[in-house]
Design a protein around this motif. Sequence first.
Motif, PDB file in Angstrom:
ATOM      1  N   PHE A 264       0.829  -1.205   0.000  1.00 34.25           N
ATOM      2  CA  PHE A 264       0.000   0.000   0.000  1.00 34.25           C
ATOM      3  C   PHE A 264       0.863   1.255   0.000  1.00 34.25           C
ATOM      4  CE2 PHE A 264      -2.968  -3.133   1.759  1.00 34.25           C
ATOM      5  CZ  PHE A 264      -4.151  -2.809   1.112  1.00 34.25           C
ATOM      6  N   LEU A 265       1.909   1.248   0.818  1.00 41.23           N
ATOM      7  CA  LEU A 265       2.818   2.397   0.869  1.00 41.23           C
ATOM      8  C   LEU A 265       3.537   2.601  -0.463  1.00 41.23           C
ATOM      9  CD1 LEU A 265       4.373   1.909   4.412  1.00 41.23           C
ATOM     10  CD2 LEU A 265       3.088   3.925   3.661  1.00 41.23           C
ATOM     11  N   ASP A 266       4.018   1.498  -1.052  1.00 41.36           N
ATOM     12  CA  ASP A 266       4.722   1.604  -2.334  1.00 41.36           C
ATOM     13  C   ASP A 266       3.804   2.155  -3.422  1.00 41.36           C
ATOM     14  OD1 ASP A 266       6.986   0.603  -1.147  1.00 41.36           O
ATOM     15  OD2 ASP A 266       6.788  -1.423  -1.981  1.00 41.36           O
ATOM     16  N   PHE A 267       2.561   1.680  -3.431  1.00 40.61           N
ATOM     17  CA  PHE A 267       1.608   2.151  -4.428  1.00 40.61           C
ATOM     18  C   PHE A 267       1.282   3.623  -4.200  1.00 40.61           C
ATOM     19  CE2 PHE A 267      -2.828   1.125  -6.442  1.00 40.61           C
ATOM     20  CZ  PHE A 267      -2.554   1.976  -7.493  1.00 40.61           C
ATOM     21  N   MET A 268       1.014   3.991  -2.939  1.00 42.00           N
ATOM     22  CA  MET A 268       0.676   5.383  -2.668  1.00 42.00           C
ATOM     23  C   MET A 268       1.842   6.303  -3.014  1.00 42.00           C
ATOM     24  SD  MET A 268      -1.752   7.393  -1.855  1.00 42.00           S
ATOM     25  CE  MET A 268      -2.969   6.308  -1.107  1.00 42.00           C
ATOM     26  N   SER A 269       3.056   5.853  -2.730  1.00 38.52           N
ATOM     27  CA  SER A 269       4.240   6.645  -3.075  1.00 38.52           C
ATOM     28  C   SER A 269       4.323   6.851  -4.586  1.00 38.52           C
ATOM     29  CB  SER A 269       5.502   5.948  -2.558  1.00 38.52           C
ATOM     30  OG  SER A 269       6.662   6.675  -2.902  1.00 38.52           O
ATOM     31  N   ASP A 270       4.018   5.809  -5.359  1.00 40.24           N
ATOM     32  CA  ASP A 270       4.035   5.934  -6.813  1.00 40.24           C
ATOM     33  C   ASP A 270       2.924   6.854  -7.306  1.00 40.24           C
ATOM     34  OD1 ASP A 270       6.171   4.866  -8.163  1.00 40.24           O
ATOM     35  OD2 ASP A 270       5.108   3.108  -8.930  1.00 40.24           O
ATOM     36  N   PHE A 271       1.737   6.757  -6.673  1.00 38.25           N
ATOM     37  CA  PHE A 271       0.658   7.661  -7.066  1.00 38.25           C
ATOM     38  C   PHE A 271       1.042   9.108  -6.801  1.00 38.25           C
ATOM     39  CE2 PHE A 271      -3.118  10.118  -5.522  1.00 38.25           C
ATOM     40  CZ  PHE A 271      -3.608  10.424  -6.788  1.00 38.25           C
ATOM     41  N   MET A 272       1.656   9.360  -5.654  1.00 41.29           N
ATOM     42  CA  MET A 272       2.097  10.725  -5.347  1.00 41.29           C
ATOM     43  C   MET A 272       3.086  11.218  -6.384  1.00 41.29           C
ATOM     44  SD  MET A 272       2.520  10.379  -1.189  1.00 41.29           S
ATOM     45  CE  MET A 272       3.273  12.013  -1.008  1.00 41.29           C
ATOM     46  N   ALA A 273       4.008  10.347  -6.789  1.00 40.62           N
ATOM     47  CA  ALA A 273       4.979  10.739  -7.816  1.00 40.62           C
ATOM     48  C   ALA A 273       4.278  11.057  -9.131  1.00 40.62           C
ATOM     49  CB  ALA A 273       6.009   9.620  -8.007  1.00 40.62           C
ATOM     50  N   LEU A 274       3.327  10.219  -9.506  1.00 39.31           N
ATOM     51  CA  LEU A 274       2.588  10.432 -10.754  1.00 39.31           C
ATOM     52  C   LEU A 274       1.806  11.736 -10.704  1.00 39.31           C
ATOM     53  CD1 LEU A 274       1.701   9.081 -13.486  1.00 39.31           C
ATOM     54  CD2 LEU A 274      -0.283   8.196 -12.222  1.00 39.31           C
ATOM     55  N   ALA A 275       1.082  11.952  -9.613  1.00 35.67           N
ATOM     56  CA  ALA A 275       0.257  13.154  -9.481  1.00 35.67           C
ATOM     57  C   ALA A 275       1.103  14.421  -9.496  1.00 35.67           C
ATOM     58  CB  ALA A 275      -0.558  13.076  -8.187  1.00 35.67           C
ATOM     59  N   GLU A 276       2.292  14.338  -8.904  1.00 35.37           N
ATOM     60  CA  GLU A 276       3.146  15.514  -8.765  1.00 35.37           C
ATOM     61  C   GLU A 276       4.130  15.686  -9.928  1.00 35.37           C
ATOM     62  OE1 GLU A 276       4.914  15.336  -4.848  1.00 35.37           O
ATOM     63  OE2 GLU A 276       2.980  14.790  -3.937  1.00 35.37           O
ATOM     64  N   GLY A 277       4.049  14.794 -10.928  1.00 32.28           N
ATOM     65  CA  GLY A 277       4.889  14.937 -12.103  1.00 32.28           C
ATOM     66  C   GLY A 277       6.284  14.396 -11.961  1.00 32.28           C
ATOM     67  N   ARG A 278       6.485  13.491 -10.969  1.00 35.20           N
ATOM     68  CA  ARG A 278       7.793  12.872 -10.787  1.00 35.20           C
ATOM     69  C   ARG A 278       7.787  11.466 -11.396  1.00 35.20           C
ATOM     70  NH1 ARG A 278       8.152  11.663  -5.826  1.00 35.20           N
ATOM     71  NH2 ARG A 278       6.217  12.512  -4.938  1.00 35.20           N
ATOM     72  N   GLU A 279       8.950  10.858 -11.480  1.00 35.05           N
ATOM     73  CA  GLU A 279       9.074   9.537 -12.076  1.00 35.05           C
ATOM     74  C   GLU A 279       8.531   8.465 -11.128  1.00 35.05           C
ATOM     75  OE1 GLU A 279      12.532   6.632 -14.039  1.00 35.05           O
ATOM     76  OE2 GLU A 279      13.017   8.658 -13.348  1.00 35.05           O
ATOM     77  N   THR A 280       7.760   7.534 -11.663  1.00 40.60           N
ATOM     78  CA  THR A 280       7.242   6.424 -10.864  1.00 40.60           C
ATOM     79  C   THR A 280       8.208   5.250 -10.924  1.00 40.60           C
ATOM     80  OG1 THR A 280       5.954   5.637 -12.757  1.00 40.60           O
ATOM     81  CG2 THR A 280       4.849   7.124 -11.218  1.00 40.60           C
ATOM     82  N   LYS A 281       8.082   4.310  -9.965  1.00 41.44           N
ATOM     83  CA  LYS A 281       9.034   3.214  -9.856  1.00 41.44           C
ATOM     84  C   LYS A 281       8.548   1.919 -10.499  1.00 41.44           C
ATOM     85  CE  LYS A 281      11.180   4.953  -5.603  1.00 41.44           C
ATOM     86  NZ  LYS A 281      11.466   4.675  -4.173  1.00 41.44           N
ATOM     87  N   ASN A 282       7.266   1.631 -10.410  1.00 40.79           N
ATOM     88  CA  ASN A 282       6.741   0.349 -10.888  1.00 40.79           C
ATOM     89  C   ASN A 282       6.298   0.483 -12.347  1.00 40.79           C
ATOM     90  OD1 ASN A 282       5.249  -2.008 -11.401  1.00 40.79           O
ATOM     91  ND2 ASN A 282       4.535  -2.154  -9.291  1.00 40.79           N
ATOM     92  N   PRO A 283       6.906  -0.285 -13.263  1.00 41.58           N
ATOM     93  CA  PRO A 283       6.503  -0.179 -14.672  1.00 41.58           C
ATOM     94  C   PRO A 283       5.070  -0.633 -14.923  1.00 41.58           C
ATOM     95  CG  PRO A 283       7.986  -2.043 -14.364  1.00 41.58           C
ATOM     96  CD  PRO A 283       7.990  -1.273 -13.073  1.00 41.58           C
ATOM     97  N   HIS A 284       4.492  -1.343 -13.944  1.00 38.46           N
ATOM     98  CA  HIS A 284       3.123  -1.839 -14.102  1.00 38.46           C
ATOM     99  C   HIS A 284       2.131  -1.024 -13.281  1.00 38.46           C
ATOM    100  CE1 HIS A 284       4.537  -5.322 -16.357  1.00 38.46           C
ATOM    101  NE2 HIS A 284       5.485  -5.445 -15.456  1.00 38.46           N
ATOM    102  N   ILE A 285       2.495   0.212 -12.950  1.00 35.24           N
ATOM    103  CA  ILE A 285       1.570   1.077 -12.229  1.00 35.24           C
ATOM    104  C   ILE A 285       0.234   1.118 -12.983  1.00 35.24           C
ATOM    105  CG2 ILE A 285       2.526   3.119 -13.403  1.00 35.24           C
ATOM    106  CD1 ILE A 285       1.775   4.764 -10.935  1.00 35.24           C
ATOM    107  N   PRO A 286      -0.888   0.925 -12.282  1.00 33.00           N
ATOM    108  CA  PRO A 286      -2.188   0.873 -12.975  1.00 33.00           C
ATOM    109  C   PRO A 286      -2.722   2.266 -13.325  1.00 33.00           C
ATOM    110  CG  PRO A 286      -2.495   0.484 -10.643  1.00 33.00           C
ATOM    111  CD  PRO A 286      -1.008   0.578 -10.856  1.00 33.00           C
ATOM    112  N   ARG A 287      -1.937   2.978 -14.124  1.00 31.62           N
ATOM    113  CA  ARG A 287      -2.340   4.301 -14.584  1.00 31.62           C
ATOM    114  C   ARG A 287      -3.636   4.158 -15.373  1.00 31.62           C
ATOM    115  NH1 ARG A 287       2.141   7.522 -17.974  1.00 31.62           N
ATOM    116  NH2 ARG A 287       0.699   7.073 -19.690  1.00 31.62           N
TER     117      ARG A 287
END
Length: 316
Positions: A264-287
């Motif tokens: 949950f933390l890893d996903f939320m961290s990736d969502f924050m990166a996506l929302a804020e225009g930063r690079e995400t870590k998981n190539p399979h992020i469910p954008r």
Amino acid sequence: MSFQYFVIGKGSIGHRHASNLNSLGARVTHYGWRTLNMDQLLCEIMACQGEAGVIIATSTNVRRQLITKCSEVGAALYIEKPIAHRTFDVQQIFDLPKTTLERSVAGFMMRYHPMVRKLLDTPVENIFRASFEIGHDVTQWRQNWSFADSYAADPDGGGVLLDLCHEIDLAYLLCGSAPLASVSSIEHPDFAGVDIATTLDFASTDGRNIRVAMDYLAPALIRRGHIIGLEQEIEYDVANANFTHVTADERVTQNLGQERNTMFLDFMSDFMALAEGRETKNPHIPRLDRVKDVCHLIAQAWEMREFKGQLKASLT
């Protein structure tokens, strides 16, 4: 101005998201759905001038209007799964502006589980059979919780297919698209139209037969799968953290540990990166712009359910 996050929904998952955002150092405002002042929320999002994210953790059947309105005032969206349970509503969501879809996610958090990452790193080619199972006695899920009073018991947006649709996403992610042949469900006599056990069968002309089964009934947690190809097969058991790789010559089992909240933390961290225009870590992020097909598949499956019988299980 720093980014502001709003969590909508005060059920268990809403509280988890709010807590995780706080632990990640985000600015968080948490609202319950029943007491939400929509006009106030939209004004607060507008005041963020594009620097706002909204985590929508309400019941499924009230989400579409909230999703649309938050998108209109420039918010990035984290929409709990399923994003909607009717194909019309799913399509309305995917008609949102491309810029919204590209910075928003569907809540398929199992894509951040180490077992799923291991599965994605060990692809099985020439699959001809696969099965995915998940089940657990729903009365054991949470303390001080009543099935009858919950979203799960609502014929419009409740039931096990929607509740445990992560496995549909996993089947799609690991085995690819295949035509949905049938959806067979069991209901409880006291909760007509609410599936308490459901099985999806897929069959494709290239020889792949895939089954996804979920239930509210198993006395102990079941979360496992079996993917078989011509040269190798994979067995996995999330409940026991075991991953087994099988070929004609050997059978190797690994144990993969995980503290559940980490995904949950890893996903939320990736969502924050996506929302804020930063690079995400998981190539399979469910954008959102990448998960349209599986979101439509979940809604299609819900609409295709055929209730084959009733089971008087204890849901209290």
